[in-house]
Design a protein around this motif. Structure first.
Motif, short mmCIF file in Angstrom:
data_model
loop_
_atom_site.label_atom_id
_atom_site.label_comp_id
_atom_site.label_asym_id
_atom_site.label_seq_id
_atom_site.Cartn_x
_atom_site.Cartn_y
_atom_site.Cartn_z
N UNK A 1 0.87 -1.17 0.00
CA UNK A 1 0.00 0.00 0.00
C UNK A 1 0.91 1.22 0.00
N UNK A 2 0.68 2.13 -0.91
CA UNK A 2 1.54 3.31 -0.98
C UNK A 2 1.56 4.05 0.35
N UNK A 3 0.38 4.33 0.92
CA UNK A 3 0.32 5.08 2.17
C UNK A 3 -0.75 4.51 3.09
N UNK A 4 -0.39 4.38 4.38
CA UNK A 4 -1.32 3.93 5.41
C UNK A 4 -1.24 4.90 6.58
N UNK A 5 -2.39 5.31 7.09
CA UNK A 5 -2.47 6.10 8.31
C UNK A 5 -2.57 5.13 9.47
N UNK B 1 1.59 0.90 -5.44
CA UNK B 1 0.61 -0.20 -5.36
C UNK B 1 -0.39 0.03 -4.24
N UNK B 2 -1.53 -0.59 -4.40
CA UNK B 2 -2.54 -0.66 -3.36
C UNK B 2 -3.22 -2.00 -3.49
N UNK B 3 -2.63 -3.03 -2.88
CA UNK B 3 -3.29 -4.32 -2.85
C UNK B 3 -3.03 -5.01 -1.53
N UNK B 4 -3.98 -5.83 -1.14
CA UNK B 4 -3.88 -6.57 0.12
C UNK B 4 -4.48 -7.94 -0.11
N UNK C 1 -5.77 4.57 -1.19
CA UNK C 1 -4.73 4.53 -0.15
C UNK C 1 -5.44 4.51 1.19
N UNK C 2 -4.82 3.90 2.17
CA UNK C 2 -5.47 3.74 3.47
C UNK C 2 -5.19 4.97 4.34
N UNK C 3 -5.67 6.12 3.87
CA UNK C 3 -5.45 7.39 4.55
C UNK C 3 -6.78 8.11 4.70
N UNK C 4 -6.81 9.07 5.61
CA UNK C 4 -8.03 9.84 5.82
C UNK C 4 -8.41 10.67 4.60
#
Length: 161
Positions: free
Chosen positions: A28-32, A88-91, A104-107
Motif C-alpha cells: 500500500x503506498x500510504x497507510x495512516x 501499489x494498493x493491494x492486500x 490509499x489507506x489514509x483519511x
C-alpha cells in the motif's frame, strides 16, 4: 466474484481486515497508522501474520514509531524506496481475498478523494481469479527482491523472500 466500491472505503477495508484468520500480505503506498494501527495490533494478538510494504517517504515516516511497535509484536512492515513511488494498493487476506484499487489507506483518500476499492473473493479455482491473486502475490515477492528496504531505520538490499 469481484465487488467494486466507491464510498465508505475505510470501513470496508477495516471490516475485511478484522475477518483475517491467518495472513495479510499488502503493498500500500500510504497507510495512516492512527486509523489502522489498532486493527493490525488486534490481528497480531490473534496470531495473524502481517507483511506490509509501504512507500518510503515523509507521509509514512510520520508513523515510524507505530510501525516499529507493530514490528516488535511480530509484523513485518517495511518502507521501500524506488527511483519513483511504490504506488501499489493491494492486500491479500488468507490467500483467498484480494483488495485492490486506487484507495490509499489514509483519511484524505477516504473523505476527500475520488477512489475505488475492488474486492475479489476466491470460492473455487474454476473462477479464474486465483491466477490473479497469485500474480499479485508474485508481484509482492518481486517487490521484496528488487527494493532497498528501510527497516528500523537501517537501509539494506533485500536478497530473499
Amino acid at each position: 466474484m469481484t465487488e467494486c466500491y466507491f464510498e465508505n472505503l475505510e470501513n470496508i477495508v477495516i471490516s475485511q481486515l478484522k475477518r483475517t484468520q491467518k495472513s495479510i500480505k499488502a503493498a500500500i503506498a500510504w497507510i495512516n497508522f492512527e486509523l489502522y494501527g489498532n486493527v493490525f495490533e488486534e490481528l497480531l494478538d490473534r496470531g495473524v501474520k502481517i507483511k506490509i510494504m509501504l512507500n518510503d517517504d515523509g507521509i509514512n515516516r510520520r508513523y515510524i514509531k507505530a510501525i516499529q511497535y507493530l514490528n516488535t509484536k511480530g509484523a513485518d512492515i517495511r518502507l521501500v524506496r524506488f527511483a519513483g513511488i511504490m504506488h501499489h494498493k493491494f492486500c491479500i487476506i488468507d490467500k483467498k481475498i484480494c483488495m485492490f484499487g486506487s484507495f490509499n489507506w489514509t483519511e484524505p483518500a477516504n473523505i476527500r478523494n475520488i477512489e475505488d476499492l475492488n474486492i475479489t473473493m476466491i470460492k473455487s479455482n474454476k473462477e479464474g481469479n486465483l491466477c490473479m491473486i497469485f500474480d499479485i502475490m508474485n508481484d509482492f515477492s518481486f517487490l521484496k527482491k528488487i527494493t532497498s528496504i528501510h527497516f528500523y531505520g537501517i537501509v539494506f538490499k533485500y536478497k530473499g523472500i
